[in-house]
Design a protein around this motif. Sequence first.
Motif, PDB file in Angstrom:
ATOM      1  N   ARG A   8      22.692 -69.622  -7.231  1.00  0.00           N
ATOM      2  CA  ARG A   8      22.929 -68.258  -7.618  1.00  0.00           C
ATOM      3  C   ARG A   8      22.152 -67.712  -8.928  1.00  0.00           C
ATOM      4  O   ARG A   8      21.994 -68.608  -9.531  1.00  0.00           O
ATOM      5  CB  ARG A   8      24.396 -67.849  -7.716  1.00  0.00           C
ATOM      6  CG  ARG A   8      24.991 -68.372  -9.291  1.00  0.00           C
ATOM      7  CD  ARG A   8      26.516 -68.145  -9.136  1.00  0.00           C
ATOM      8  NE  ARG A   8      27.178 -68.801 -10.374  1.00  0.00           N
ATOM      9  CZ  ARG A   8      27.069 -68.395 -11.377  1.00  0.00           C
ATOM     10  NH1 ARG A   8      26.514 -67.119 -12.047  1.00  0.00           N
ATOM     11  NH2 ARG A   8      27.533 -69.197 -12.587  1.00  0.00           N
ATOM     12  N   ARG A   9      21.694 -66.593  -8.902  1.00  0.00           N
ATOM     13  CA  ARG A   9      21.033 -66.313 -10.136  1.00  0.00           C
ATOM     14  C   ARG A   9      22.072 -65.947 -11.370  1.00  0.00           C
ATOM     15  O   ARG A   9      23.330 -65.605 -11.066  1.00  0.00           O
ATOM     16  CB  ARG A   9      20.588 -64.817  -9.909  1.00  0.00           C
ATOM     17  CG  ARG A   9      19.328 -64.568  -8.866  1.00  0.00           C
ATOM     18  CD  ARG A   9      18.897 -63.370  -8.665  1.00  0.00           C
ATOM     19  NE  ARG A   9      18.383 -62.889  -9.893  1.00  0.00           N
ATOM     20  CZ  ARG A   9      16.958 -62.560  -9.800  1.00  0.00           C
ATOM     21  NH1 ARG A   9      16.053 -62.951  -9.129  1.00  0.00           N
ATOM     22  NH2 ARG A   9      16.558 -62.066 -11.204  1.00  0.00           N
ATOM     23  N   LEU A  10      21.353 -66.497 -12.411  1.00  0.00           N
ATOM     24  CA  LEU A  10      22.594 -66.546 -13.520  1.00  0.00           C
ATOM     25  C   LEU A  10      22.489 -65.056 -14.144  1.00  0.00           C
ATOM     26  O   LEU A  10      21.481 -64.335 -14.044  1.00  0.00           O
ATOM     27  CB  LEU A  10      22.022 -67.152 -14.863  1.00  0.00           C
ATOM     28  CG  LEU A  10      21.887 -68.780 -14.405  1.00  0.00           C
ATOM     29  CD1 LEU A  10      21.155 -69.593 -15.661  1.00  0.00           C
ATOM     30  CD2 LEU A  10      23.180 -69.406 -14.254  1.00  0.00           C
ATOM     31  N   GLY A  11      23.847 -64.669 -14.653  1.00  0.00           N
ATOM     32  CA  GLY A  11      23.809 -63.313 -15.272  1.00  0.00           C
ATOM     33  C   GLY A  11      23.093 -63.149 -16.544  1.00  0.00           C
ATOM     34  O   GLY A  11      23.028 -64.318 -17.220  1.00  0.00           O
ATOM     35  N   SER A  12      22.967 -62.223 -17.249  1.00  0.00           N
ATOM     36  CA  SER A  12      22.380 -61.993 -18.357  1.00  0.00           C
ATOM     37  C   SER A  12      22.901 -62.778 -19.601  1.00  0.00           C
ATOM     38  O   SER A  12      22.321 -63.640 -20.257  1.00  0.00           O
ATOM     39  CB  SER A  12      22.023 -60.435 -18.639  1.00  0.00           C
ATOM     40  OG  SER A  12      21.633 -60.418 -20.147  1.00  0.00           O
ATOM     41  N   ALA A  13      24.314 -62.685 -19.597  1.00  0.00           N
ATOM     42  CA  ALA A  13      24.981 -63.381 -20.675  1.00  0.00           C
ATOM     43  C   ALA A  13      25.011 -64.922 -20.470  1.00  0.00           C
ATOM     44  O   ALA A  13      24.649 -65.630 -21.511  1.00  0.00           O
ATOM     45  CB  ALA A  13      26.426 -62.939 -20.646  1.00  0.00           C
ATOM     46  N   GLU A  14      25.110 -65.458 -18.951  1.00  0.00           N
ATOM     47  CA  GLU A  14      24.790 -67.056 -19.092  1.00  0.00           C
ATOM     48  C   GLU A  14      23.645 -67.269 -19.127  1.00  0.00           C
ATOM     49  O   GLU A  14      23.590 -68.284 -19.841  1.00  0.00           O
ATOM     50  CB  GLU A  14      25.337 -67.119 -17.470  1.00  0.00           C
ATOM     51  CG  GLU A  14      26.596 -66.762 -16.790  1.00  0.00           C
ATOM     52  CD  GLU A  14      26.861 -67.035 -15.451  1.00  0.00           C
ATOM     53  OE1 GLU A  14      27.581 -68.010 -15.225  1.00  0.00           O
ATOM     54  OE2 GLU A  14      26.221 -66.104 -14.711  1.00  0.00           O
ATOM     55  N   ARG A  15      22.500 -66.608 -18.835  1.00  0.00           N
ATOM     56  CA  ARG A  15      21.090 -67.014 -19.209  1.00  0.00           C
ATOM     57  C   ARG A  15      21.076 -66.939 -20.829  1.00  0.00           C
ATOM     58  O   ARG A  15      20.502 -68.121 -21.206  1.00  0.00           O
ATOM     59  CB  ARG A  15      20.014 -65.895 -18.723  1.00  0.00           C
ATOM     60  CG  ARG A  15      18.825 -66.135 -19.018  1.00  0.00           C
ATOM     61  CD  ARG A  15      18.087 -67.570 -18.408  1.00  0.00           C
ATOM     62  NE  ARG A  15      17.907 -67.291 -17.005  1.00  0.00           N
ATOM     63  CZ  ARG A  15      17.592 -68.208 -16.305  1.00  0.00           C
ATOM     64  NH1 ARG A  15      17.186 -69.506 -16.718  1.00  0.00           N
ATOM     65  NH2 ARG A  15      17.453 -68.388 -15.024  1.00  0.00           N
ATOM     66  N   GLU A  16      21.359 -66.225 -21.441  1.00  0.00           N
ATOM     67  CA  GLU A  16      21.367 -66.360 -22.967  1.00  0.00           C
ATOM     68  C   GLU A  16      21.918 -67.332 -23.554  1.00  0.00           C
ATOM     69  O   GLU A  16      21.419 -67.918 -24.306  1.00  0.00           O
ATOM     70  CB  GLU A  16      21.835 -64.851 -23.545  1.00  0.00           C
ATOM     71  CG  GLU A  16      21.703 -64.889 -24.976  1.00  0.00           C
ATOM     72  CD  GLU A  16      22.215 -63.496 -25.346  1.00  0.00           C
ATOM     73  OE1 GLU A  16      22.845 -63.531 -26.929  1.00  0.00           O
ATOM     74  OE2 GLU A  16      22.282 -62.485 -24.814  1.00  0.00           O
ATOM     75  N   GLN A  17      23.214 -67.787 -22.999  1.00  0.00           N
ATOM     76  CA  GLN A  17      23.960 -68.861 -23.395  1.00  0.00           C
ATOM     77  C   GLN A  17      23.339 -70.259 -23.310  1.00  0.00           C
ATOM     78  O   GLN A  17      23.307 -71.211 -24.029  1.00  0.00           O
ATOM     79  CB  GLN A  17      25.169 -68.741 -22.933  1.00  0.00           C
ATOM     80  CG  GLN A  17      26.216 -69.846 -23.503  1.00  0.00           C
ATOM     81  CD  GLN A  17      26.353 -69.865 -25.240  1.00  0.00           C
ATOM     82  OE1 GLN A  17      26.259 -68.471 -25.538  1.00  0.00           O
ATOM     83  NE2 GLN A  17      26.730 -70.811 -25.962  1.00  0.00           N
ATOM     84  N   LEU A  18      22.921 -70.082 -21.958  1.00  0.00           N
ATOM     85  CA  LEU A  18      21.793 -71.277 -21.618  1.00  0.00           C
ATOM     86  C   LEU A  18      20.599 -71.672 -22.574  1.00  0.00           C
ATOM     87  O   LEU A  18      20.390 -72.824 -22.871  1.00  0.00           O
ATOM     88  CB  LEU A  18      21.525 -71.249 -20.071  1.00  0.00           C
ATOM     89  CG  LEU A  18      20.714 -72.382 -19.654  1.00  0.00           C
ATOM     90  CD1 LEU A  18      21.619 -73.618 -19.693  1.00  0.00           C
ATOM     91  CD2 LEU A  18      20.121 -72.025 -17.970  1.00  0.00           C
ATOM     92  N   ILE A  19      19.917 -70.603 -22.795  1.00  0.00           N
ATOM     93  CA  ILE A  19      18.718 -70.692 -23.888  1.00  0.00           C
ATOM     94  C   ILE A  19      19.298 -71.022 -25.069  1.00  0.00           C
ATOM     95  O   ILE A  19      18.925 -72.046 -25.701  1.00  0.00           O
ATOM     96  CB  ILE A  19      18.300 -69.028 -23.651  1.00  0.00           C
ATOM     97  CG1 ILE A  19      17.343 -69.000 -22.662  1.00  0.00           C
ATOM     98  CG2 ILE A  19      17.115 -69.306 -24.986  1.00  0.00           C
ATOM     99  CD1 ILE A  19      16.893 -67.362 -22.451  1.00  0.00           C
ATOM    100  N   VAL A  20      20.434 -70.626 -25.608  1.00  0.00           N
ATOM    101  CA  VAL A  20      20.901 -70.905 -26.857  1.00  0.00           C
ATOM    102  C   VAL A  20      21.216 -72.408 -26.934  1.00  0.00           C
ATOM    103  O   VAL A  20      20.990 -73.124 -27.821  1.00  0.00           O
ATOM    104  CB  VAL A  20      22.037 -69.903 -27.450  1.00  0.00           C
ATOM    105  CG1 VAL A  20      22.861 -70.591 -28.487  1.00  0.00           C
ATOM    106  CG2 VAL A  20      21.779 -68.537 -27.800  1.00  0.00           C
TER     107      VAL A  20
END
Length: 213
Positions: A8-20
């Motif tokens: 599944r595609r990551l949501g915006s908040a999930e993507r941001e947390q993954l980058i962090v």
Amino acid sequence: MPTREGRRRLGSAEREQLIVQQAIRYFATHGFAASTRELAKELGISQPLLYRYFPSKEALAERVFKEVYLSRWNPEWDQLLADRSLALTERLHRFYRQYAGVILNSDWIRIFIQAGLSYEGINLRYLARLRERVFDVVLTELHREFAVAAPTPQQHEDEIEFIWGLHAAIFYIGVRKWVYRLGVPEELDRLVERQVEDFMASAPLVLRQLRQP
């Protein structure tokens, strides 16, 4: 049947947390010298995607600071250090046992060292918080505990150095493990308690010596 959850595609908040989280690992290993282009490549994302969430390396470093340092500060520590229903030695035992459990890990120690070498803003802001919320509070309680006169400005700075000795001894356990890759005792609680005991045993003599002409 395989689920679609892993695709599944990551949501915006999930993507941001993954980058962090990826940035935390990167900064802890390599420091802060990389450009945003290099950083995006190492994180496995495009530079435009990185900019979508963090418009500059400074913005990403700020988020890492909040994630690693501010979010892990337990507000109950402020109450604990000032709680005069407990003996001061017991307060310091509890605080430093808990604090050591937070800071003595790879990302906390290594990012702190890396930032001190090349990105000092994180260190200075954290150390200002440490002085205000720990060192100054402990000094107030030491003055009360040992009935010593209020310090002069120079005596106060000398007392701050005394507390630094305790704090640095505990911090250095993490440096030995995560920077020098040396073995450290497994019973960290016991080691921390011994540091506190030595500090409290020497405190009355040190405070009175600092007030001698």
